[in-house]
Design a protein around this motif. Structure first.
Motif, PDB file in Angstrom:
ATOM      1  N   THR A 189      40.690  47.809  37.410  1.00  0.00           N
ATOM      2  CA  THR A 189      40.024  46.628  36.869  1.00  0.00           C
ATOM      3  C   THR A 189      39.121  47.007  35.698  1.00  0.00           C
ATOM      4  O   THR A 189      39.060  46.303  34.687  1.00  0.00           O
ATOM      5  CB  THR A 189      39.218  45.907  37.979  1.00  0.00           C
ATOM      6  N   ASP A 198      37.934  40.610  41.281  1.00  0.00           N
ATOM      7  CA  ASP A 198      38.541  41.234  40.109  1.00  0.00           C
ATOM      8  C   ASP A 198      38.925  40.178  39.074  1.00  0.00           C
ATOM      9  O   ASP A 198      38.714  40.369  37.875  1.00  0.00           O
ATOM     10  CB  ASP A 198      39.764  42.064  40.506  1.00  0.00           C
ATOM     11  N   GLU A 206      47.712  43.750  37.963  1.00  0.00           N
ATOM     12  CA  GLU A 206      47.003  44.740  38.780  1.00  0.00           C
ATOM     13  C   GLU A 206      47.469  44.602  40.218  1.00  0.00           C
ATOM     14  O   GLU A 206      47.209  43.606  40.867  1.00  0.00           O
ATOM     15  CB  GLU A 206      45.473  44.565  38.697  1.00  0.00           C
TER      16      GLU A 206
HETATM   17 MG   LIG Z   1      40.604  46.229  41.069  1.00  0.00          MG
END
Ligand SMILES: [Mg+2]
Ligand SMILES: Nc1nc2c(ncn2[C@@H]2O[C@H](COP(=O)(O)OP(=O)(O)O)[C@@H](O)[C@H]2O)c(=O)[nH]1
Ligand SMILES: [Zn+2]
Lengths: 241, 113
Positions: free
Chosen positions: A63, A91, A136
């Motif tokens: 992140t 996030d 992610e």
């Molecule tokens: Mg993360």
């Protein structure tokens, strides 16, 4: 018991057979995911979007890498981000603060993203206007490895606090990745981490893997990563024409 | 524990086939798991009961055939057994090993009624 009529106890006169038989098959368990992944890939291709699937153990800096990259490249490239986590939108909130379109996918008990989730996750994005879609994945060096999301590349982030032997311990992930980012190199002076040995291990399991070293904190090494992104986006655009 | 979603897929595929065959129950499911697939047979067995509950496969027997990893050296052509820690050819030392067996995760047989 019969699913059509609930028979099994009561006599009945419609004809369906109750006979044991064996069916030979050759069905890949991942076939369904792979079909979704192929559809995603086709969609990304048509829209000229370059797509990365970021994988690592929790806390390696995925992140942070995204936050810094989005801030630094906002003038040059148009991003969109999908955030996978089991719980919370922390996030996604961090990414939203950079002004880039982001969606959170909570997998609940699930330990990885799959291609079907990605297909729905991108519904609200303006893909034709997007140069790079960053995904992610859930922090985990095992489970996301076999799941193709339709990405161009898996990028594995390994921070120097995790130990140099991780490529040997989680070879499937390092084999699946095209690029390894060794993060937190600002901490090297405080650790017994052998960078060359770590790179050697990664090349042992995947001779073709590219490797970049950087610190998302100090910014050291980030320029090479940005060049890599820029080049990849241009290659993808050229291929699409 | 991605075996949970793999097992879910396994059961879905099996149930689809059984429906197409107009079967009323699945008695057994046979699958292959390669040693290089990243799936752990014991974890699939563990997830199987949960994933079959309330489906045509409830109560079915699960048989798992374990497929060992095999590779071929692109330099010398020799075949070799492969696991996750095999990176060099034991015959000539080359890194150019190509896996041809051991990555499978397949449903191969259904016994239905
Ligand atoms: Mg993360
Ligand atoms: N020292 C140092 N810390 C970092 C670096 N990159 C990330 N971190 C820290 O590592 C922790 C985990 O980062 P995060 O981006 O949330 O990891 P993720 O779980 O992979 O998304 C945070 O406290 C970050 O500030 C770096 O390059 N150097
Ligand atoms: Zn050889």
């Amino acid at each position: 018991m019969c699913i059509e009529c609930g028979c099994g106890i009561t006599p009945h006169d419609h004809d369906h057979s109750h006979s044991t038989r064996t069916i030979q098959l050759e069905e890949d368990i991942l076939a369904k995911n792979n079909r979704y992944a192929a559809a995603n890939r086709e969609h990304f291709q048509q829209n000229g979007a370059f797509v990365l699937n970021l994988v690592s153990s929790p806390g390696s800096g995925k992140t942070t890498l995204l936050e810094r990259t989005l801030r630094d490249l906002t003038e040059r490239l148009q991003f969109a981000v999908l955030e996978g986590d089991q719980q919370t939108s922390n996030d996604a909130d961090r990414i939203a603060a950079t002004g880039v379109p982001v969606r959170q996918i909570n997998t609940g008990a699930g330990c990885h993203l799959d291609a079907h989730m990605i297909g729905h996750g991108i519904e609200t994005f303006d893909l034709p206007a997007t140069d790079i879609l960053m995904i992610e994945n859930v922090g985990n060096l095992v489970c996301p490895a076999p799941f193709d999301l339709g990405e161009d590349h898996k990028v594995v982030v390994l921070s120097v606090t995790e130990g140099e032997d991780k490529p040997l311990k989680y070879p499937q992930m390092f084999q699946a990745a095209s690029l390894m980012l060794v993060n937190k190199i600002d901490l090297l002076p405080y650790l017994q981490f052998d960078l060359e040995q770590c790179k050697g291990f990664a090349r042992q399991v995947n001779p073709g893997i590219e490797i970049l070293e950087l610190s998302c904190q100090t910014g050291e090494g980030m320029a090479a990563w940005y060049d890599w992104l820029q080049r990849s986006v241009e290659n993808k655009r050229d291929a699409a024409i | 524990m991605h075996e949970l979603s793999l097992t879910q897929s396994l059961v879905e595929i099996a149930v689809d086939h059984a429906r197409r065959e107009k079967a009323q129950a699945i008695l057994s499911i046979t699958m292959e798991i390669g040693s290089l697939s990243g799936a752990i047979p014991e974890a699939v067995e563990f997830a199987f009961d949960v994933c079959t509950r309330g489906t045509l496969a409830e109560g079915a027997r699960l048989e798992i055939r374990r497929i060992p990893g095999r590779g071929r050296c692109l330099e010398c052509g020799e075949e070799t057994g492969m696991d996750f820690t095999t990176f060099t050819c034991p015959h000539c030392g080359s890194f150019a090993l190509e896996t041809f067996q051991g990555k499978e995760m397949r449903l191969v047989e259904l016994e239905v009624d």
